[in-house]
Motif scaffolding. Structure first.
Motif, PDB file in Angstrom:
ATOM      1  N   VAL A 296      85.472 -19.414  32.880  1.00 55.95           N
ATOM      2  CA  VAL A 296      84.146 -19.794  32.384  1.00 55.95           C
ATOM      3  C   VAL A 296      83.106 -19.639  33.478  1.00 55.95           C
ATOM      4  CG1 VAL A 296      82.738 -21.689  31.541  1.00 55.95           C
ATOM      5  CG2 VAL A 296      85.004 -21.283  30.581  1.00 55.95           C
ATOM      6  N   TYR A 297      83.428 -20.108  34.688  1.00 57.71           N
ATOM      7  CA  TYR A 297      82.456 -19.983  35.783  1.00 57.71           C
ATOM      8  C   TYR A 297      82.141 -18.517  36.054  1.00 57.71           C
ATOM      9  CZ  TYR A 297      83.043 -24.925  36.843  1.00 57.71           C
ATOM     10  OH  TYR A 297      83.051 -26.279  36.760  1.00 57.71           O
ATOM     11  N   ALA A 299      82.356 -16.046  33.948  1.00 66.38           N
ATOM     12  CA  ALA A 299      81.557 -15.516  32.835  1.00 66.38           C
ATOM     13  C   ALA A 299      80.104 -15.931  32.981  1.00 66.38           C
ATOM     14  CB  ALA A 299      82.125 -15.994  31.506  1.00 66.38           C
ATOM     15  N   ILE A 300      79.875 -17.213  33.338  1.00 64.60           N
ATOM     16  CA  ILE A 300      78.494 -17.682  33.486  1.00 64.60           C
ATOM     17  C   ILE A 300      77.801 -16.925  34.620  1.00 64.60           C
ATOM     18  CG2 ILE A 300      77.040 -19.651  34.091  1.00 64.60           C
ATOM     19  CD1 ILE A 300      79.114 -21.457  32.751  1.00 64.60           C
ATOM     20  N   ILE A 302      78.463 -14.011  35.984  1.00 66.19           N
ATOM     21  CA  ILE A 302      78.217 -12.598  35.679  1.00 66.19           C
ATOM     22  C   ILE A 302      77.095 -12.463  34.673  1.00 66.19           C
ATOM     23  CG2 ILE A 302      79.225 -10.534  34.644  1.00 66.19           C
ATOM     24  CD1 ILE A 302      81.902 -11.400  35.868  1.00 66.19           C
ATOM     25  N   ALA A 303      77.089 -13.357  33.658  1.00 68.32           N
ATOM     26  CA  ALA A 303      76.029 -13.282  32.654  1.00 68.32           C
ATOM     27  C   ALA A 303      74.668 -13.538  33.291  1.00 68.32           C
ATOM     28  CB  ALA A 303      76.290 -14.282  31.541  1.00 68.32           C
ATOM     29  N   THR A 306      73.632 -10.577  35.382  1.00 72.35           N
ATOM     30  CA  THR A 306      73.236  -9.438  34.556  1.00 72.35           C
ATOM     31  C   THR A 306      71.869  -9.672  33.926  1.00 72.35           C
ATOM     32  OG1 THR A 306      75.563  -9.379  33.971  1.00 72.35           O
ATOM     33  CG2 THR A 306      74.137  -7.831  32.854  1.00 72.35           C
TER      34      THR A 306
ATOM     35  N   GLY B  21      81.928 -20.043  27.624  1.00 77.36           N
ATOM     36  CA  GLY B  21      82.602 -18.783  27.935  1.00 77.36           C
ATOM     37  C   GLY B  21      82.205 -17.698  26.954  1.00 77.36           C
ATOM     38  N   SER B  24      78.509 -16.722  27.315  1.00 77.87           N
ATOM     39  CA  SER B  24      78.268 -15.911  28.510  1.00 77.87           C
ATOM     40  C   SER B  24      78.732 -14.482  28.304  1.00 77.87           C
ATOM     41  CB  SER B  24      78.993 -16.509  29.708  1.00 77.87           C
ATOM     42  OG  SER B  24      78.549 -17.811  29.930  1.00 77.87           O
ATOM     43  N   VAL B  25      79.919 -14.336  27.706  1.00 75.21           N
ATOM     44  CA  VAL B  25      80.435 -12.989  27.493  1.00 75.21           C
ATOM     45  C   VAL B  25      79.518 -12.219  26.553  1.00 75.21           C
ATOM     46  CG1 VAL B  25      82.324 -11.656  26.513  1.00 75.21           C
ATOM     47  CG2 VAL B  25      82.809 -13.582  28.009  1.00 75.21           C
ATOM     48  N   ALA B  27      76.345 -12.802  26.076  1.00 73.55           N
ATOM     49  CA  ALA B  27      75.090 -12.531  26.789  1.00 73.55           C
ATOM     50  C   ALA B  27      75.257 -11.333  27.710  1.00 73.55           C
ATOM     51  CB  ALA B  27      74.666 -13.757  27.591  1.00 73.55           C
ATOM     52  N   PHE B  28      76.380 -11.288  28.418  1.00 78.13           N
ATOM     53  CA  PHE B  28      76.627 -10.183  29.344  1.00 78.13           C
ATOM     54  C   PHE B  28      76.667  -8.853  28.602  1.00 78.13           C
ATOM     55  CE2 PHE B  28      80.154  -7.522  31.067  1.00 78.13           C
ATOM     56  CZ  PHE B  28      79.488  -7.044  32.179  1.00 78.13           C
ATOM     57  N   MET B  31      73.237  -7.923  27.207  1.00 76.08           N
ATOM     58  CA  MET B  31      72.316  -7.472  28.261  1.00 76.08           C
ATOM     59  C   MET B  31      72.651  -6.043  28.676  1.00 76.08           C
ATOM     60  SD  MET B  31      69.752  -9.008  29.565  1.00 76.08           S
ATOM     61  CE  MET B  31      68.567  -7.846  30.212  1.00 76.08           C
TER      62      MET B  31
END
Lengths: 562, 302
Positions: A296-297, A299-300, A302-303, A306, B21, B24-25, B27-28, B31
């Motif tokens: 999770v960390y 993913a956060i 990287i998001a 980005t 999770g 975020s995925v 969003a990534f 983007m």
């Protein structure tokens, strides 16, 4: 072949096609995860309790990436405090840098003839090019921050103490590697920012006693940075430093696993280390808790990286490097500001009165050949990381408790304040109140530098092109151009800046006197305007002087967006 | 304190982990899609536009540093020094409907089969290999570092981009054109011994040639050109803005050398001349004989 086929046919006959395919897929999946079936992985991601026997231990013995991670942590280190996940984040950013870096390498040639054009191509012709470059650059800056805070955390919780002295030692090396990785990457775009920041950096090496010129020559490959220097910095950036980084990350992390993550100081007795003595009740298994948290960390992070890179963050690209033109107010990368600040310390013993310290400087120079610049920049500067390395070996206090470490923590805070102070002194504007470190030329050229900086986008370039009114406009008092509010605003700001510099002397005591100025805008091509600022003033000797600076502005250059 | 404790002992719940999770995925990925895939043509074309604009700006700077002295600030050419660039005989006719330049008569005449930009880059970089016209005293000098000039390849490319950008803004050439127009220059009267000495002072002891140009003699690009100086001087004295005391051309030239700040003219190769750039020391540093010879020589330039 025949035998495998026969088995498959038998299995399909006895259990049916669907079940066979499912079983075979699951079998392959289990091999891939070194022992976890699809259902096991699902259970991990859902947070189900482990079965008996616990399959989840298998990858820790079978697979490389899991075998370097412990099977469980002490529950006290799984909360945000005391680690704040900073070590993990450093490793994560290192990985991001490697991945984005490899992407950029594909489109890059380390040659002065091509490098800059490659950068333009990456930004204008390579899908994902700008995103990758922005992520690489922003990731590098964030990595320096994360690694530095990681070291700070380790210092504050005294995790460097026995038996983790060597872990700390390798950590300082990794901090240096991080900075040099970032710094060596600076040169590669081959723009003005790159060339001059690195010229400054290598000039520092040049001033070192005895070996300085040789080191400088080795780094640059020639007396000045050119094709040789670019290739060397490229190789440092993509081979040498990453290699040192990977090796020391391995050593560093081996030590972390070997000794465990140190518990919060208040949980242990003085001189005790119980990170590896974890009773079953206090264990938190790597799978599922630690793993899912880390995912999770990641993913956060990287998001966020980005999104920042895709929206507001744009890695700067200045004009093509030009060894003949030094942009005004060139600075090193921000994490080396403190080093630039150190070099600005005027005396060997700056605490003495001015006359005495000048005397002392000349004595030191005549006897030892040491000037203040050599002492502060070349001797003290590199001593600081060395000092950090030996901190665990010279700290005599066995206790990790905050209350027992008042002296050490105070020293640490003083050190940090000094670094921040020196960093402020390193930039041309100097430290706000004391004005130590201020660098400024004569007021007229400073005005021009503020509004039309040699590199980067200044206020002049931000005025919409259409509003740049053709003609000659007086600044004192400011003329009004019709239908050009932002241009008029610029003229007023120029007037205010001149007024300010006329009333107040800068820290070097320089004042603008008798200043008048005009702005001349000429249309030199249908979509190109020439913007010339001319400042007339009286110099120290009462002679009339003129300073003028010209920018050429194209309709499409899009500066207002930066 | 309790609040801090809650933050530092925070453990995300399973629901929170799964939701953040996933978010975020997503969003990534979105983007990446937005910047890298969906917006490809738009954003990259826009960047391309911007950098072309910035290249033209850089080209303008180098053009005014290096080229304008002979080709003029508007690309109109300078009589006796360099031909015009921004007129249709060289660039080709601008076609507003198609937004392009037509065939260049000049390139056709010399049989250049590559692009206009390629020609500009080639000549700027390597110079003219031959004297292609009797009108210009000197063929185009090489400007690329590789051929002994001062400019890097990227600077030459920028200059070519800038010159071609004159397309829609072409001006009428004022200078003699290689394709015709005025004939060869009138030959000047031979120099007297005194004037010949002055010429040597100009080139040697005084170092004037470092900043001033005289057609066929010197090519300094800092101060005003000295071509036809005697004629120019006569005009200056009659100029209302003139502040000096000279009554004739020779006095004007003497005053300009000995006391250059009395009257600063506006026609320097890089824009208006600036006071104090010309040293005010020649009155004392030159031998009186040399100074007189120099003035005599400069006065002969009509």
């Amino acid at each position: 072949m025949a035998i495998i086929g026969k088995r498959l046919v038998d299995q399909v006959r006895s259990t049916g096609l669907k079940a066979t395919v499912a079983q075979r897929l699951d079998d392959g999946f289990t091999r891939l995860t070194s022992g976890l079936s699809w259902n096991d992985v699902r259970g991990v991601l859902r947070g189900d309790p482990p079965g008996k026997p616990n399959n989840r231990v298998k990858p820790h013995t079978e697979a490389f990436w899991f075998h370097i991670r412990p099977t469980f942590y002490h529950e006290a280190v799984t909360t945000l405090y005391p680690t704040f996940r900073l070590g993990y984040m450093s490793a994560l950013f290192f990985a991001i840098e490697i991945i984005t870096g490899i992407f950029l390498m594909i489109f890059y040639t380390p040659s002065p003839e091509r490098a800059y054009q490659n950068m333009l191509d990456i930004l204008t012709n390579v899908p994902f090019g700008q995103l990758m470059r922005d992520m690489h650059r922003l990731g590098a800056e964030v990595m320096v921050v994360v690694v530095t805070i990681h070291m700070w955390r380790t210092f504050l919780t005294a995790s460097y103490k026995k038996p983790r002295q060597f872990t700390w030692f390798t950590g300082v090396i990794l901090l240096i590697v991080t900075m040099f990785l970032s710094f060596s990457g600076y040169l590669l775009p081959w723009d003005q920012l790159a060339l001059w920041a690195v010229t400054i950096g290598t000039s520092m090496a040049d001033a070192a006693p005895l070996v300085g010129p040789q080191v400088n020559l080795l780094l640059r490959g020639a007396p000045d940075i050119g094709a040789g220097g670019l290739l060397r910095f490229y190789l440092f950036h993509v081979v040498l430093f990453p290699l040192i980084g990977v090796i020391f990350v391995a050593v560093h992390y081996y030590k972390v696993v070997r000794y465990g993550i140190s518990l919060p100081p208040e949980m242990e007795g003085v001189g005790e280390d119980s990170a590896r003595k974890v009773g079953p009740a206090k264990r938190v298994n790597f799978m599922p808790d630690i793993l899912t948290n880390e995912l999770v960390y990641a993913a956060i992070a990287i998001a966020l990286l980005t999104i920042a890179s895709g929206t507001f963050y744009n890695a700067a690209l200045e004009t093509h490097s030009n060894p003949l033109v030094t942009p005004n107010h060139t600075v090193a990368p921000w994490y080396f500001y403190w080093l630039q600040g150190l070099i600005k310390i005027p005396h060997i013993l700056p605490v003495l009165p001015e006359a005495l310290s000048t005397q002392f400087d000349s004595i030191m120079f005549n006897v030892l050949g040491i000037t203040p610049k050599i002492l502060w920049g070349i001797i003290i500067g590199p001593v600081i990381p060395l000092l950090l390395m030996v901190v665990p070996y010279i700290d005599p206090n066995p206790s990790r408790r905050y209350s027992d470490r008042k002296v050490m923590i105070t020293l640490g805070v003083i050190f940090e304040v000094a670094i921040l102070y020196l960093s402020l002194a390193g930039i041309p504007t100097g430290v706000p109140v004391t004005r130590f470190g201020f660098v400024g030329g004569d007021p007229a050229s400073e005005i021009a530098q503020e509004f039309m900086p040699d590199e980067g986008v200044g206020k002049v370039k931000r005025v919409p092109w259409d509003q740049l009114a053709v003609g000659t406009w007086q600044i004192v008092p400011p003329d009004e151009a019709p239908n050009a509010p932002e241009f008029n605003h610029l003229l007023r700001e120029l007037q205010q800046d001149m007024d300010h510099r006329t009333r107040e002397a800068d820290p070097n005591g320089k004042k603008l006197s008798g200043g008048t100025a005009n702005v001349r805008v000429k249309l030199i091509q249908p979509d190109v305007k020439e913007f010339t600022l001319t400042i007339s003033f009286t110099d120290d000797k009462g002679q009339p002087q003129q300073y003028s600076k010209t920018n050429y502005l194209h309709r499409n250059s899009g500066y207002e967006k930066e | 304190m309790n609040f801090i404790k809650r933050i530092i002992t925070f453990q995300p719940s399973w629901t929170l982990r799964i939701i953040t999770g996933m978010v975020s995925v997503v969003a990534f990925i979105s983007m990446c899609l937005i910047t890298g895939v969906l917006d490809i043509s738009g954003a990259m074309a826009e960047r391309d536009h911007e950098f072309t604009g910035r290249n033209i700006e850089a080209g303008a700077k180098y053009y005014f540093d290096q080229c304008a002295r002979c080709h003029g600030g508007k690309g109109e050419g300078v009589d006796g020094l360099g031909p015009a660039l921004s007129y249709d005989g060289f660039l080709g006719k601008w076609d507003p409907a198609k937004n392009t330049l037509g065939q260049s008569a000049r390139l056709k005449a010399i049989g250049w089969t590559s692009s206009l930009k390629g020609y500009i880059e080639a000549v700027t970089a390597a110079g003219m290999p031959i004297k292609s016209s009797p009108i210009w005293e000197n063929p185009h000098p090489p400007f690329a570092l590789a051929y002994g000039g001062p400019l890097r390849d990227d600077q030459i490319k920028n200059i070519a981009t800038f010159v071609v950008n004159w397309g829609p803004g072409q001006v009428a050439p004022v200078a003699t054109q290689p394709e015709g127009g005025a004939g060869p220059q009138p030959t000047a009267a031979p120099l007297t011994a005194q004037q010949e000495k002055g010429k040597q002072v100009f080139l040697g002891a005084a170092g004037c040639q470092a900043c001033h140009a005289i057609r066929g003699v010197a090519a300094g690009a800092v101060g005003p050109t000295m071509n036809k100086l005697a004629t120019t001087a006569e005009a200056r004295i009659k100029d209302a803005a003139y502040k000096g005391t000279a009554k004739n051309a020779l006095e004007y030239i003497r005053e300009s050398i000995v006391n250059p700040n009395v009257f600063v003219v506006a026609e320097c190769p890089t824009g208006a001349c600036i006071a104090n750039v010309m040293p005010a020391t020649f009155g004392t540093s030159l031998q009186p004989d040399d100074l007189n010879a120099l003035i005599d020589y400069l006065g002969s330039l009509k």
